[in-house]
Design a protein around this motif. Structure first.
Motif, PDB file in Angstrom:
ATOM      1  N   TRP A  60      46.683  41.318  32.242  1.00 12.54           N
ATOM      2  CA  TRP A  60      45.391  40.567  31.974  1.00 12.54           C
ATOM      3  C   TRP A  60      44.608  41.274  31.176  1.00 12.54           C
TER       4      TRP A  60
ATOM      5  N   LEU B 296      39.120  42.903  40.977  1.00 13.30           N
ATOM      6  CA  LEU B 296      39.242  41.426  41.247  1.00 13.30           C
ATOM      7  C   LEU B 296      40.287  41.316  42.436  1.00 13.30           C
TER       8      LEU B 296
ATOM      9  N   CYS C 133      31.709  37.281  40.459  1.00 18.36           N
ATOM     10  CA  CYS C 133      32.350  38.107  39.214  1.00 18.36           C
ATOM     11  C   CYS C 133      31.474  37.360  37.864  1.00 18.36           C
TER      12      CYS C 133
ATOM     13  N   ILE D  74      42.992  41.174  27.508  1.00 17.96           N
ATOM     14  CA  ILE D  74      41.698  40.897  26.976  1.00 17.96           C
ATOM     15  C   ILE D  74      41.056  42.142  26.266  1.00 17.96           C
TER      16      ILE D  74
ATOM     17  N   LEU E 269      46.912  42.230  37.216  1.00 18.68           N
ATOM     18  CA  LEU E 269      45.526  42.353  37.144  1.00 18.68           C
ATOM     19  C   LEU E 269      45.518  43.276  35.688  1.00 18.68           C
TER      20      LEU E 269
ATOM     21  N   GLY F 190      32.581  40.695  28.345  1.00 17.63           N
ATOM     22  CA  GLY F 190      33.984  39.753  28.213  1.00 17.63           C
ATOM     23  C   GLY F 190      35.234  40.352  28.324  1.00 17.63           C
ATOM     24  N   VAL F 191      35.204  41.424  29.409  1.00 25.66           N
ATOM     25  CA  VAL F 191      36.347  41.982  29.735  1.00 25.66           C
ATOM     26  C   VAL F 191      36.619  41.689  31.146  1.00 25.66           C
ATOM     27  N   LEU F 192      37.837  42.166  31.943  1.00 28.44           N
ATOM     28  CA  LEU F 192      37.671  42.317  33.427  1.00 28.44           C
ATOM     29  C   LEU F 192      37.288  43.811  34.037  1.00 28.44           C
TER      30      LEU F 192
ATOM     31  N   VAL G 121      32.656  40.500  33.321  1.00 27.38           N
ATOM     32  CA  VAL G 121      33.160  39.117  32.591  1.00 27.38           C
ATOM     33  C   VAL G 121      31.685  38.656  31.673  1.00 27.38           C
ATOM     34  N   PRO G 122      30.581  38.625  32.702  1.00 23.82           N
ATOM     35  CA  PRO G 122      29.484  37.975  31.769  1.00 23.82           C
ATOM     36  C   PRO G 122      28.872  39.146  30.907  1.00 23.82           C
TER      37      PRO G 122
END
Lengths: 559, 559
Positions: free
Chosen positions: A526, A183, A201, A530, A523, A175-177, A171-172
């Motif tokens: 999502w 998660l 996360c 993304i 998940l 910019g994806v999971l 994420v940081p």
């Protein structure tokens, strides 16, 4: 001789390998424990164009891991615990290779994440169903997909050296999971409190030492001097609790398939591709002879035993078609053989499984293959015709399909039948059996079928009776069948592949949920979203900017 | 005087309305039943640019529906059953307006689908929790979102005239999914068999008459001559089974909020927006006085009773910020007041609820608002400072947040406390309470808290004790608090809004799942993905081609 992954760069991807051909892993078995050592070769990516630094991985690395996990179950039953250890100093893994991801097509990325998660589910299945426990020995940087692999293990041990951390920096930084279920495994498997998970996360550098332990991110920590000893102790302890499994392992030889431009030919499975219609037809052969009478006979058959061979071939074909034939959107399943023989094989394995680990492993493997089919983003139709053998474990394939069409010819009835395997041994990923999800609206009718099957009087159905019982979608007579099927396939092939993927993923899993189905259904959806968004893959998206000097430029609108 | 929807075209969207201002609906109450008649005015879209033909709807239509559903619960407790009927001949509804969708931004589309689904969940909540049953009288074409509204009702009656069908034509016609939970309601609520659902969802013209009944898509059919009579009979029967509710209804007057460029000011809630930081700060006021002592006192307070007023204001603010302030990505929650008074109000409503419908409705409504918060795609932080009153129902807001920060000042302790409402009356959408999801890893510790609260000794916590008990994320002293919070907000505001949305949606709902959470978590994620894909919204995508002569051109690659 098969080609190495590098030589295959522009070739179709192959999913078969053997430990002596591994580039990135070493499997060391010693008594009741094993070490699975990953030491990724930077210069051996699956496709040219990126370097696999710091034990970062690509599909080629994961294909070897999946092979090792599978072989440990069949070839090394004596192994009670497996340590996944790094061959690199102070690095467990940097996760999935970012440059590989950034240069991959959307459909490849999605299928890569699906396959790697299936491999991690196979590890969890080994722990839960076979008592073959896994431990991740995190000797240093354990980031992203590296930590997600650790999350799939029963235990995570982290070196406590003031700098080594576990992290999910997707994420940081990108910019994806996290793409492999991280998660959901944090929240549902390890029950990390959601605010802790939230901080974890969004913190690129991760969490180390005591806090990692306090937050349930790892199970044990040790300074470097005592790290190896702790890992050894824990693995020994895990192995000590393992159930005993008699006899030598069962080797899994190469499948020896032949592939042509429009076909994959195995021993018990043939897949034919019609590129114009964008369909693939799977023809599965039922057993030719009686099932093994006892454990001894089953061992003599070994990997050649009908059910194992068939499901190994099916598994390989699913993986190959997912990656190599993205445009083939409708898969048609036909079977050929004697339904009573299928049921007899089912019954034999059911009978042997409680006391024989190999019989049990065959059934567990068939379950995993069927679950791989359940989450495959293709339309699945079963075509049930005279001479077919949709019984028991093969009936599960029909039940896994979005629709089942049968040719209703009273002179040549199709002979569907149930077996004990339809009632629990082959559950879907979200928990219930395929029959349970099918009979959600009338469980009492299913209970009648279960009782009859349990009493040794499994119900048999011709096409009409199967439709009436709710097992099939449509039965049509000889005059209509061909047209009915042709029109259904043509219509299906004309629809938006994306809409179908979302629709099928939603309709296939009614009712219950599990961690597994939450990963694939929630998940992954999502993540797919993304992965498409300009904030990730646009010119100034985070995934594109990774490794470059500029910062990503986001569209700040929340949806 | 407030502006009409049309006049508001380029204005912020308002969510307040009253039956006398409805453009698209009429609410007719007669004794124990009500008719909610939709007769959408083509020429009154929320924004200019599309025509609302055939009872197709946009957000403006749904805002009125949501208002009617809410007023039926508070203002018309005597109503036991509601028929949703069409004011148009042979048309129930053509669903969400396609031209509106095709011309909307991605974030508007996603929030539109979220809001409409929340309205349908409110209908289901009225049926399940308040015994106010809904019936959809499908007098003709019932397509897409029109059928999804019917799916939200307890019963669906379809006219059987040889042509009227229910349908979900989104996949075949538009290359997207039904956007308001239709797939999940088919599979999980109505338990339509998945192969039937598969055929239904890929057949643009839908399913009519006896087959619709056989496939569980509707509950009853009748020829046109007997349709009205059947609807009347069924509604009367539903009403006859309704629980009796004493006394007159409680009118819900306008909230009378004032909005400035950077604020929304209500009586008990103030929302301030910092555009540079992209944050909104919610300040919620605790009660000023003691709670109503008995039912009579509660009725005299009516809509002015503290909890109802506060949660109505919060609900309105959530909706307005979701739609009107898309870039404000972090919401900060502060409270001011006496925690003991909050707990006293909680206790009073808890005590009255078993025998008083109004008290019960207030709690049920607070639950719906909190669930709306849970699924809001914004980062939620609670800031717990001296003078705050995070007790009971307000503590739920902190528990709904992704993180909670507390200022730990021994001289001015923050005084968190639990109330009975934290233990069941305000469940999350996936089933468990917020405390249960928080204590997933140690349910026994929660049991201790529950027992103490039940015994009238609710535990109280200062900041440190709350962190130790697992109720808060971080407590910092006066020296560190401001920096800690500032850095956390700045960091959060710098991250990809899409990745945060996917992460938050994944971490907020550990463990159990329900139809509601499957819709928001799984189905919506798939829909969001599909909404972004070229196959839907590209120049030759299905959504773009709709209504034009050309056929969509798909990228056939399956993911």
């Amino acid at each position: 001789m098969q080609r190495s992954p590098v030589e295959q760069a522009s070739q179709p991807i192959s999913f078969e390998t053997t430990p002596d051909r591994y580039r990135h892993w070493r499997l060391e078995v010693e008594g009741g424990t094993a070490r699975l050592i990953w030491d990724v070769r930077e210069d051996r990516p699956l496709r040219p164009g990126y370097v696999l630094k710091l034990n970062s991985y690509d599909l080629g690395v994961d294909i070897e891991l999946a092979d090792a996990v599978q072989r440990l179950r069949f070839e090394h039953p004596e192994v009670g615990a497996v340590a996944i250890v790094s061959g690199k100093e102070r690095v467990f893994s940097a996760g999935a290779n970012i440059h590989m991801l950034a240069s991959s097509s959307h459909s490849f990325k999605v299928n890569f994440c699906k396959f790697t998660n299936e491999t991690r589910l196979a590890i969890e299945d080994a722990c839960a169903a076979s008592g073959q426990r896994y431990l991740a020995a995190c000797n240093g940087v354990t980031a992203g997909g590296g930590y997600e692999l650790a999350l799939a293990c029963d235990e995570i041990v982290l070196v406590d050296d003031g700098s080594s951390a576990v992290s999910l920096p997707e994420v940081p930084l990108l910019g994806v999971l996290p793409g492999t279920g991280g998660l959901t495994r944090l929240s549902d498997k390890r029950r990390v409190r959601r605010d802790h998970a939230d901080i974890f996360c969004t913190t690129a550098e991760g969490v180390k030492g005591q806090r990692a332990l306090d937050w349930r991110l790892v199970d044990a920590i040790a300074p470097r001097s005592r790290f190896d000893g702790l890992v050894e102790d824990r693995v020994a302890q895990l192995a000590a609790g393992a159930p005993g499994k008699d006899g030598p392992g069962v080797p899994l030889p190469p499948l020896g398939s032949k592939s042509g431009e429009n076909e994959l030919a195995y021993t018990l499975l043939h897949v034919g591709i019609d590129r114009r219609a964008r369909t693939a037809t799977f023809r599965l052969q039922g057993p030719k002879g009686k099932p093994p009478a006892d454990t001894g006979a089953l061992r003599r058959e070994g990997s050649g035993t009908w059910m194992l061979r068939l499901f190994r071939e099916l598994d390989d074909a699913i993986c190959r078609l997912r990656f190599n034939e993205e445009e083939i959107g409708v898969w048609l399943f036909r079977t050929e053989g004697d339904p009573d023989l299928v049921a007899a094989h089912d019954a034999a394995l059911s009978r042997l499984a409680p006391s024989d680990w190999f019989a049990r492993e065959v059934l567990l493997f068939a379950g995993r293959v069927l679950r791989r089919l359940d989450v495959t983003a293709r339309t699945l139709f079963a075509l049930i015709e005279p001479g077919s053998c949709f019984a028991g474990c093969l009936l599960e394939i029909s039940l896994a399909c979005d629709r089942a069409y049968a040719l209703d010819d009273p002179g040549r009835p199709v002979g569907l039948r149930l077996s004990p395997l339809n009632f629990g041994a082959l559950p879907m990923g979200h928990g219930p059996t395929r029959l349970q999800t099918r009979f959600l609206h009338r469980p009492e009718a299913l209970e009648v079928l279960r009782k009859r099957t349990g009493a040794g009087e499994p119900p048999r159905f011709d096409a009409k009776a199967a439709v009436e019982a709710g097992l099939l979608t449509i039965a049509a007579d000889e005059i209509d069948y061909e047209d009915e099927v042709r029109v259904a396939i043509e219509e299906r092939s004309s629809l938006s592949p994306d809409a179908l993927t979302g629709m099928e993923a939603s309709l296939r899993f009614p009712g219950a949920e599990s961690m597994e189905s939450k990963i694939f259904g929630r998940l992954s959806a999502w993540q797919n979203w993304i992965f498409q968004r300009p904030n990730a893959v646009g010119e100034h998206g985070a995934l594109k900017c990774y490794g470059r000097p500029e910062r990503p430029a986001f569209d700040w609108r929340r949806t």
